[in-house]
Design a protein around this motif. Structure first.
Motif, short mmCIF file in Angstrom:
data_model
loop_
_atom_site.label_atom_id
_atom_site.label_comp_id
_atom_site.label_asym_id
_atom_site.label_seq_id
_atom_site.Cartn_x
_atom_site.Cartn_y
_atom_site.Cartn_z
N ILE A 1 27.87 -29.04 -24.32
CA ILE A 1 28.38 -28.85 -25.69
C ILE A 1 27.26 -29.12 -26.69
CG2 ILE A 1 30.07 -29.69 -27.38
CD1 ILE A 1 31.75 -30.70 -24.97
N ASP A 2 27.09 -28.24 -27.66
CA ASP A 2 26.04 -28.46 -28.67
C ASP A 2 26.47 -27.81 -29.98
OD1 ASP A 2 22.71 -29.12 -28.48
OD2 ASP A 2 23.45 -28.04 -30.22
N ASP A 3 26.09 -28.45 -31.09
CA ASP A 3 26.48 -27.89 -32.38
C ASP A 3 25.55 -26.79 -32.88
OD1 ASP A 3 24.41 -29.63 -32.89
OD2 ASP A 3 25.51 -30.90 -34.28
N ASN A 4 24.44 -26.57 -32.23
CA ASN A 4 23.57 -25.46 -32.63
C ASN A 4 24.05 -24.16 -32.01
OD1 ASN A 4 21.35 -26.48 -34.26
ND2 ASN A 4 20.98 -27.82 -32.51
N PRO A 5 23.68 -23.02 -32.61
CA PRO A 5 24.09 -21.76 -32.00
C PRO A 5 23.38 -21.46 -30.68
CG PRO A 5 22.96 -21.39 -34.11
CD PRO A 5 23.07 -22.87 -33.93
N ALA A 6 22.20 -22.05 -30.47
CA ALA A 6 21.44 -21.77 -29.24
C ALA A 6 21.01 -23.09 -28.59
CB ALA A 6 20.21 -20.93 -29.57
N PRO A 7 20.82 -23.09 -27.27
CA PRO A 7 20.36 -24.31 -26.63
C PRO A 7 18.89 -24.59 -26.96
CG PRO A 7 20.38 -22.52 -25.06
CD PRO A 7 20.95 -21.96 -26.33
N GLY A 8 18.46 -25.81 -26.66
CA GLY A 8 17.03 -26.13 -26.84
C GLY A 8 16.78 -27.40 -27.63
N GLY A 9 17.76 -27.80 -28.45
CA GLY A 9 17.58 -29.04 -29.22
C GLY A 9 16.49 -28.91 -30.27
N GLN A 10 15.85 -30.03 -30.57
CA GLN A 10 14.87 -30.04 -31.67
C GLN A 10 13.56 -29.38 -31.28
OE1 GLN A 10 15.41 -30.76 -34.63
NE2 GLN A 10 17.21 -32.09 -34.63
N ILE A 11 13.07 -29.70 -30.10
CA ILE A 11 11.71 -29.24 -29.78
C ILE A 11 11.72 -27.78 -29.34
CG2 ILE A 11 11.79 -30.28 -27.45
CD1 ILE A 11 8.78 -30.78 -27.79
N TRP A 12 12.76 -27.37 -28.62
CA TRP A 12 12.84 -25.97 -28.16
C TRP A 12 13.82 -25.24 -29.06
CZ3 TRP A 12 13.74 -28.08 -22.57
CH2 TRP A 12 12.54 -28.56 -22.06
N ARG A 13 13.45 -25.11 -30.31
CA ARG A 13 14.35 -24.46 -31.27
C ARG A 13 14.33 -22.94 -31.12
NH1 ARG A 13 16.67 -26.16 -35.79
NH2 ARG A 13 16.87 -28.41 -35.80
N GLY A 14 15.32 -22.31 -31.65
CA GLY A 14 15.30 -20.85 -31.74
C GLY A 14 15.90 -20.16 -30.54
N GLY A 15 16.25 -20.93 -29.50
CA GLY A 15 16.89 -20.31 -28.34
C GLY A 15 15.89 -19.74 -27.36
N PRO A 16 16.39 -19.36 -26.18
CA PRO A 16 15.52 -18.94 -25.07
C PRO A 16 14.49 -17.87 -25.45
CG PRO A 16 17.76 -19.19 -24.30
CD PRO A 16 17.80 -19.44 -25.78
N GLY A 17 14.85 -16.94 -26.33
CA GLY A 17 13.91 -15.87 -26.69
C GLY A 17 12.65 -16.40 -27.37
N ALA A 18 12.74 -17.58 -27.98
CA ALA A 18 11.61 -18.10 -28.75
C ALA A 18 10.81 -19.15 -27.98
CB ALA A 18 12.14 -18.74 -30.04
N TRP A 19 11.23 -19.49 -26.76
CA TRP A 19 10.58 -20.59 -26.07
C TRP A 19 9.24 -20.18 -25.46
CZ3 TRP A 19 15.49 -22.16 -22.83
CH2 TRP A 19 16.42 -22.79 -23.68
N THR A 20 8.29 -21.09 -25.59
CA THR A 20 7.00 -20.85 -24.92
C THR A 20 6.77 -21.89 -23.82
OG1 THR A 20 5.99 -22.16 -26.65
CG2 THR A 20 5.83 -19.78 -26.90
N ASP A 21 7.53 -23.00 -23.87
CA ASP A 21 7.34 -24.06 -22.87
C ASP A 21 7.95 -23.61 -21.53
OD1 ASP A 21 7.50 -26.37 -21.30
OD2 ASP A 21 7.79 -27.67 -23.04
#
Ligand SMILES: Cc1cc2nc3c(=O)[nH]c(=O)nc-3n(C[C@H](O)[C@H](O)[C@H](O)COP(=O)(O)OP(=O)(O)OC[C@H]3O[C@@H](n4cnc5c(N)ncnc54)[C@H](O)[C@@H]3O)c2cc1C
Length: 413
Positions: free
Chosen positions: A29-49
């Motif tokens: 459960i998370d209040d953001n529209p996408a997973p990732g929390g603070q450091i992995w913001r923007g959702g899977p499409g934006a992740w570089t880690d």
């Protein structure tokens, strides 16, 4: 067995991955529209880690995963029951085993001009940029204390901003001790710091610096900072002013978990003081993404009756060692209180100044007399500032921990 996990940042995702791999049903459960929390913001499409991608690959389409995004837990109603609000209203969620991975909040301290448009927290500016705000060609000053200043400056630079200065409040001796600590015990972190400094080379880095004021008139135009050698003024469009992070313990407090040193207390298996409730990541202490990942994994294993390996426990110890180094090196110095002048607004929701707060003996008395902390943010910003400025004990968490609709609250019997 079923695990409920609050927060889909690194800790929550690591817990979900470990739980699914061990055969559990997982509700994330998370209040953001996408997973990732603070450091992995923007959702899977934006992740570089690659760690984020690897975790997500294991979790995303798993048949035993239920994922609730844009869903905030606003309260703990009774033992084993949470109140959750999403776009369809309020729902009571019953849990058997709960892992709280609620992360941290940025500490924002008041100084003259901090309420001007263009002034944000350091993590705040980073989040805005990761969310798509354009800063190309804009002038940015990053100030405050802690490693997040470098990360923010690097994000802004990569997005095309011109970084005018990085102003770190800690003096060179503490910074050098931090550097030695990294070199001795945390070479990976040292490499990260070195590569950040390399990316930021040429940008003035002012140690032992302090914000004097941000100047407008109507929006930020300049920032004045003081160093031991001089008072300097920088023209800027954005001032990212961050003074570290503080664990988000609201949900843990509502659940009755013991709090120690401002964080949810957890043992080496991430058990809290409440049976069937575990906590992992920054809500148990500030230590960065590596700590969040290992704690999330250990919490899920223990919740399922499985033991972490000796290596996992050793990684956890190493992360806690780094966490202690961070806390020692970047503890806020009392001299930062000088930034706040009597006429400076401390509670920006209710326009309460430092001089109006000063005469009161504590948070509760001040709240009754001045409305401090009674605005839209419910004291989430100003209570940390008041604790620092006046040495007050902050407010305890109360239901609802976030603004909630009457419809959602009506679910409580
Ligand atoms: C503003 C900010 C910027 C940061 N930037 C960096 C950075 O650039 N580099 C770095 O190394 N570290 C950064 N950090 C530190 C960062 O928090 C950790 O490194 C890492 O993200 C911690 O992972 P976590 O899973 O513990 O928490 P988080 O990543 O914070 O995840 C917690 C999640 O729980 C959700 N949540 C909390 N309460 C509720 C609730 N009641 N209901 C539903 N969902 C809830 C939150 O919305 C969030 O998605 C930043 C921290 C902050 C606060």
């Amino acid at each position: 067995m079923k695990l409920h996990i609050i927060g889909s940042g690194p800790a929550g995702l690591a817990a979900a991955e470990a739980g699914l791999a061990a055969g559990a049903q997982v509700c994330l459960i998370d209040d953001n529209p996408a997973p990732g929390g603070q450091i992995w913001r923007g959702g899977p499409g934006a992740w570089t880690d690659p760690r984020a991608r690897a975790l997500w690959e294991q979790v995303k389409d798993h048949p035993r995963l239920t994922q609730l995004q844009t869903a905030q837990v606003v309260g703990a109603v009774a033992p084993g029951s949470l109140l959750l609000e999403n776009e369809t209203g309020g729902t009571l969620v019953q849990f058997e085993r709960l892992i709280v991975c609620s992360g941290a909040r940025e500490v924002v301290l008041p100084f003259p001009g901090w309420t001007l448009p263009g002034v944000t927290g350091a993590g705040g500016l980073q989040a805005l940029i990761k969310g798509g705000m354009a800063v190309r060609g804009r002038q940015v000053v990053v100030a405050g204390s802690g490693p997040l200043l470098l990360a923010t400056a690097a994000t802004a630079l990569a997005a095309g901003a011109r970084i005018e200065a990085i102003v770190e409040h800690q003096g060179l001796s503490r910074l050098s001790r931090f550097g030695f600590g990294l070199a001795l015990r945390h070479p990976g972190k040292l490499r990260q710091a070195v590569s950040l400094f390399a990316a930021l080379r040429g940008i003035p880095y002012l140690a032992a610096g302090q914000i004097v004021e941000a100047r407008g008139p109507d929006a930020l135009q300049r920032v004045v900072v003081r160093t031991p050698r001089a008072v300097r003024e920088f023209a800027c469009d954005f001032l990212a002013a961050g003074f570290g992070l503080s664990p988000n313990t609201d949900l843990g407090q509502l659940l009755g978990c013991a709090i120690a040193g401002g964080a949810i207390e957890a043992d080496q298996r991430q058990r809290t003081s409440v049976q069937h409730v575990w906590a992992a990541g920054e809500c148990t202490g500030i230590g960065g993404v590596d700590k969040a990942l290992i704690e999330g994994r250990i919490a899920a294993l223990d919740a399922l009756g499985l033991a972490p390996t000796a290596r996992e426990l050793s990684v956890r110890r190493q992360c806690h060692d780094f966490s202690a180094l961070l806390a020692r090196s970047f503890a806020l110095r009392p001299s930062l209180k000088d930034m706040c002048r009597p006429e400076t607004i401390v509670c920006r929701c209710e326009d309460v100044t430092a001089s109006a707060l000063g005469p009161h003996g504590g948070w509760r008395e001040a709240k009754l007399a001045t409305r401090v902390g009674m605005g839209a943010c419910q004291g989430k910003t100003c209570s940390a500032a008041c604790s620092f400025l006046f040495d007050w004990t902050g407010p305890g968490a109360r239901m609802p921990i976030m603004p909630a609709s009457a419809g959602a609250l009506s679910q409580i019997e």
